[in-house]
Write an enzyme that holds these catalytic residues in place. Structure first.
Site, PDB file in Angstrom:
ATOM      1  N   CYS A  70     -37.930   4.362  17.688  1.00  0.00           N
ATOM      2  CA  CYS A  70     -36.623   4.538  17.075  1.00  0.00           C
ATOM      3  C   CYS A  70     -36.214   3.229  16.454  1.00  0.00           C
ATOM      4  O   CYS A  70     -35.463   3.387  15.486  1.00  0.00           O
ATOM      5  CB  CYS A  70     -35.698   5.310  17.976  1.00  0.00           C
ATOM      6  SG  CYS A  70     -35.964   6.981  18.538  1.00  0.00           S
TER       7      CYS A  70
ATOM      8  N   CYS B  70      25.176  12.453  39.004  1.00  0.00           N
ATOM      9  CA  CYS B  70      24.722  11.500  37.996  1.00  0.00           C
ATOM     10  C   CYS B  70      24.057  10.519  38.612  1.00  0.00           C
ATOM     11  O   CYS B  70      23.092   9.918  38.035  1.00  0.00           O
ATOM     12  CB  CYS B  70      26.120  11.052  37.134  1.00  0.00           C
ATOM     13  SG  CYS B  70      27.330  10.338  38.459  1.00  0.00           S
TER      14      CYS B  70
ATOM     15  N   CYS C 215     -45.032 -15.871  28.911  1.00  0.00           N
ATOM     16  CA  CYS C 215     -44.720 -17.212  28.738  1.00  0.00           C
ATOM     17  C   CYS C 215     -44.001 -17.718  30.014  1.00  0.00           C
ATOM     18  O   CYS C 215     -43.474 -18.848  29.996  1.00  0.00           O
ATOM     19  CB  CYS C 215     -43.651 -17.304  27.658  1.00  0.00           C
ATOM     20  SG  CYS C 215     -41.919 -16.494  28.107  1.00  0.00           S
TER      21      CYS C 215
ATOM     22  N   HIS D 142      31.017   6.618  37.153  1.00  0.00           N
ATOM     23  CA  HIS D 142      29.860   7.822  36.645  1.00  0.00           C
ATOM     24  C   HIS D 142      28.806   6.863  36.215  1.00  0.00           C
ATOM     25  O   HIS D 142      29.050   5.752  35.762  1.00  0.00           O
ATOM     26  CB  HIS D 142      30.512   8.234  35.353  1.00  0.00           C
ATOM     27  CG  HIS D 142      29.636   9.334  34.625  1.00  0.00           C
ATOM     28  ND1 HIS D 142      29.151  10.418  35.202  1.00  0.00           N
ATOM     29  CD2 HIS D 142      29.034   9.289  33.318  1.00  0.00           C
ATOM     30  CE1 HIS D 142      28.268  10.944  34.703  1.00  0.00           C
ATOM     31  NE2 HIS D 142      28.101  10.373  33.403  1.00  0.00           N
TER      32      HIS D 142
ATOM     33  N   HIS E  26     -42.548 -10.602  22.815  1.00  0.00           N
ATOM     34  CA  HIS E  26     -43.748 -10.496  23.788  1.00  0.00           C
ATOM     35  C   HIS E  26     -43.404  -8.946  24.186  1.00  0.00           C
ATOM     36  O   HIS E  26     -44.612  -8.178  24.394  1.00  0.00           O
ATOM     37  CB  HIS E  26     -43.416 -11.212  24.985  1.00  0.00           C
ATOM     38  CG  HIS E  26     -43.617 -12.691  24.673  1.00  0.00           C
ATOM     39  ND1 HIS E  26     -43.147 -13.735  25.340  1.00  0.00           N
ATOM     40  CD2 HIS E  26     -44.489 -13.191  23.604  1.00  0.00           C
ATOM     41  CE1 HIS E  26     -43.470 -14.866  24.970  1.00  0.00           C
ATOM     42  NE2 HIS E  26     -44.320 -14.743  24.021  1.00  0.00           N
TER      43      HIS E  26
ATOM     44  N   CYS F 256     -40.788  -3.136  30.846  1.00  0.00           N
ATOM     45  CA  CYS F 256     -41.349  -1.860  30.369  1.00  0.00           C
ATOM     46  C   CYS F 256     -41.083  -0.651  31.403  1.00  0.00           C
ATOM     47  O   CYS F 256     -40.961  -1.018  32.605  1.00  0.00           O
ATOM     48  CB  CYS F 256     -43.064  -2.064  30.129  1.00  0.00           C
ATOM     49  SG  CYS F 256     -43.686  -0.298  29.553  1.00  0.00           S
TER      50      CYS F 256
END
Length: 512
Positions: free
Chosen positions: A98, A168, A49, A466, A72, A59
C-alpha cells in the site's frame, strides 16, 4: 496513516493471527519486562548495517530487522515478498504494497496493554489513554441517535432550585458542585458503585448522580432538592432542622458524606505507606478537593524543624486584625487588615511566633522552648476552596464582617507553596546577612494557576441573611443563581461581589 487498515494486513491476520505482532511489540517496542529490555538492547540492530537506525523496522513475516532510512527493510520486502513490517519506535505497521502505515484497532488494543504493562514494570504507574466508548456504550449510542449539542451559548446544565424554606445555603453549594468539570464527568459516565445495595435511597452519591442527570437533561423547570436535604439531615444530624444554616458548614458536611459514600469496592482507601502522602483515598471527592497543608514548627533555641502534612478540603481565611495588633493598617503586613485574597493568603502562610504561653517540647532540645509556626501548601487540590471568615462569634457578641475583599479571576498559588516559602525564607535571611547580594525574583509558574468558577455571597446581617451564587457555565459566561431565578451576569459583577466562599479550578492538571 490510513484510518481503516488494509486488505494485506487482514489477510496476514487471517493466516497467522496476531501472535507475530504481539511478540515483536512486547520485546522490541514496549519492552514489557526486564528480560525484554535486555533482549532489545542486545539484538535490536539492523541485519544489514548492524546499526540501530535510522527508523528501525522488524519484518512481520520473519526474523529480520532493517533500517527504513537506509532502505534496508524496503529491500528485504522486495526480495522476500514480505510486505508487512513493524516500526520499532511507535509500534505501527507499515504495508509496502500500500505504500503507507496502516491502522488496525485490534493491534492498537494489544499495543496499549503492552504499554501499560511496561510502565508498571518500570514503576511508572498507569499510562494515560484517552477515553473511548466500550462495546456496550457504542450499542447504546446506535440505539439512541438523538444528541444534545452543547455550544458556548448553551444553557444546558443551568437550572433553578426551589427554596424549601431557608435552604438557599444548600442551593448555592449544589450549584457550585455541579459546575466542577471532573465531578460532572464522573457522574455522567455512571462510574459510582453504590454501597447501599439493600437501601439505595440512603446513598448521597446516588442522589448527586441523579441531580447531574436532571441538570443536563435539558429541562429548564426549577428543581426541588427535598431528597438531598433529607439525606443530609440523615447523615449529618447537626444540620437537621428548618433554620438557616451556614453555607460553609453545609459544604464541608456534604463533602464528608460524599467521601464516605464514595469509597465503594473500586474506591477503597490505600493501605500502602507513602512518603509525604496527603490523600491516600482514591475516591473522586479526595481526588478533586483534597490538598496538603504543611506545618513547620521551628524551635527558637536550636532551630530544629518539626514538619507535618495534613489533608484539607478548604482554607479558612481571617479577615479581621490579628489578636495582638495594637496599630491597625491595611494590606498584608503584620497586624494589618487584609483587603484582597492575596493579602489573606500572605497572612495565612506567614511564620507566626507562638510566644512564651505556647511553648512546645523540642525533640532535639528535649525541653519546652518558644517556637514559630508556618503553614504552607505542600500539595494543591484540583479545586481550591477559600472560606472568607465573615462571621465572628464570641461570648459577648456575634457580628458579620462586610468589608470588601478583592479576589482575582485568575489566581497564582505558587508564592504560597512550601518549597517557594522555604526558598523565600532562605533568601530573606541571606540577604539580611549580606545586603550587597542581589535578590532574584522567581519566575512566574503556570502549573499552579487557578481560574475562578463559582462565588457564593451572603447578603444581609448575621441574624437575617440570604445566600446567592455566581457560577461560570462556559469560559466568560457567568450566571447569578438566586434560588429558582437564573440570570446572566458579567465578570465585573462577580469580582465586585462581597464573596463568602470562593471556588477556583486548577488550569493545568497532572495525570497520576
Amino acid at each position: 496513516m490510513s484510518a481503516h487498515g488494509c486488505l494485506h494486513l487482514n489477510n496476514f491476520k487471517a493466516a497467522k493471527g496476531t501472535r507475530p505482532y504481539r511478540l515483536i511489540h512486547s520485546f522490541f517496542v514496549a519492552c514489557t519486562s526486564s528480560e525484554a529490555r535486555k533482549r532489545k538492547a542486545k539484538s535490536c540492530l539492523c541485519h544489514v548495517c548492524q546499526r540501530r537506525g535510522p527508523r528501525l523496522h522488524a519484518c512481520l513475516h520473519c526474523i529480520f530487522f532493517g533500517c527504513y532510512g537506509a532502505g534496508h527493510i524496503q529491500a528485504h520486502s522486495q526480495q522476500r515478498k514480505h510486505f508487512l513490517a513493524v516500526d520499532l519506535t511507535y509500534g505501527v505497521v507499515c504495508c509496502f504494497q500500500c505504500g503507507d502505515y496502516v491502522y488496525d484497532r485490534e493491534l492498537e488494543i494489544i499495543a496499549q496493554k503492552h504499554q501499560t504493562k511496561a510502565s508498571l514494570s518500570l514503576g511508572l504507574g498507569q499510562v494515560y489513554h484517552s477515553w473511548e466508548p466500550s462495546e456496550e456504550e457504542i450499542e447504546l449510542l446506535k440505539k439512541h441517535t438523538r444528541r444534545k449539542k452543547i455550544t458556548d451559548s448553551s444553557i444546558i446544565g443551568l437550572r433553578g432550585l426551589v427554596n424549601l424554606g431557608n435552604t438557599c445555603f444548600m442551593n448555592c453549594i449544589v450549584q457550585a458542585l455541579l459546575k466542577v468539570p471532573l465531578l460532572r464527568d464522573f457522574f455522567l459516565s455512571d462510574r459510582h458503585i453504590c454501597q447501599f445495595q439493600d437501601e439505595p435511597g440512603r446513598c448521597l452519591v446516588c442522589e448527586i448522580s441523579r441531580l447531574f442527570q436532571e441538570f443536563y437533561s435539558g429541562n429548564k423547570a426549577p428543581l426541588t432538592l427535598h431528597r438531598l436535604l433529607h439525606l443530609i439531615w440523615t447523615h449529618a444530624r447537626h444540620l437537621a432542622g428548618y433554620e438557616q444554616q451556614d453555607a460553609h458548614e453545609f459544604f464541608i458536611a456534604t463533602l464528608d458524606v460524599l467521601h464516605r459514600h464514595c469509597r465503594g469496592p473500586n474506591e477503597q482507601q490505600s493501605t500502602q505507606p507513602q512518603e509525604n502522602s496527603v490523600n491516600r483515598c482514591t475516591c473522586i471527592i479526595d481526588k478533586i478537593f483534597t490538598g496538603g497543608l504543611q506545618s513547620d514548627v521551628v524551635c527558637q533555641a536550636c532551630h530544629g524543624v518539626s514538619t507535618t502534612v495534613d489533608p484539607f478540603w478548604d482554607i479558612s481565611l481571617d479577615l479581621g486584625p490579628s489578636p495582638s495588633t495594637k496599630v491597625v493598617t491595611t494590606g498584608s503586613g503584620p497586624g494589618s487588615i487584609p483587603t484582597s485574597l492575596q493579602d489573606c493568603l500572605e497572612r495565612f502562610t506567614r511564620a507566626e511566633h507562638l510566644g512564651s504561653s505556647a511553648k512546645i517540647k523540642c525533640s532535639r532540645c528535649l525541653s519546652y522552648q518558644e517556637s514559630t509556626k508556618q503553614l504552607t501548601m505542600k500539595k494543591l487540590p484540583v479545586v481550591a476552596s477559600f472560606h472568607l471568615k465573615r462571621f465572628e462569634h464570641s461570648n459577648r457578641f456575634h457580628k458579620k464582617i462586610s468589608s470588601f475583599i478583592a479576589f482575582p479571576e485568575y489566581l497564582d498559588m505558587s508564592p504560597f507553596m512550601s518549597h517557594r516559602r522555604n526558598i523565600n525564607n532562605n533568601v530573606n535571611s541571606t540577604s539580611s546577612d549580606r545586603p550587597d547580594r542581589p535578590v532574584h525574583k522567581p519566575l512566574i509558574s503556570t502549573e499552579n494557576m487557578y481560574s475562578l468558577f463559582a462565588v457564593i455571597n451572603h447578603v444581609g446581617t448575621i441574624e437575617a441573611g440570604h445566600y446567592t451564587a455566581y457560577i461560570r457555565q462556559h469560559r466568560d459566561h457567568w450566571f447569578k443563581c438566586d434560588d429558582h431565578l437564573i440570570t446572566k451576569a458579567d465578570i465585573r459583577d462577580v469580582l465586585q461581589s462581597e464573596g463568602y466562599l470562593l471556588f477556583y479550578h486548577k488550569m493545568i492538571l497532572e495525570y497520576e
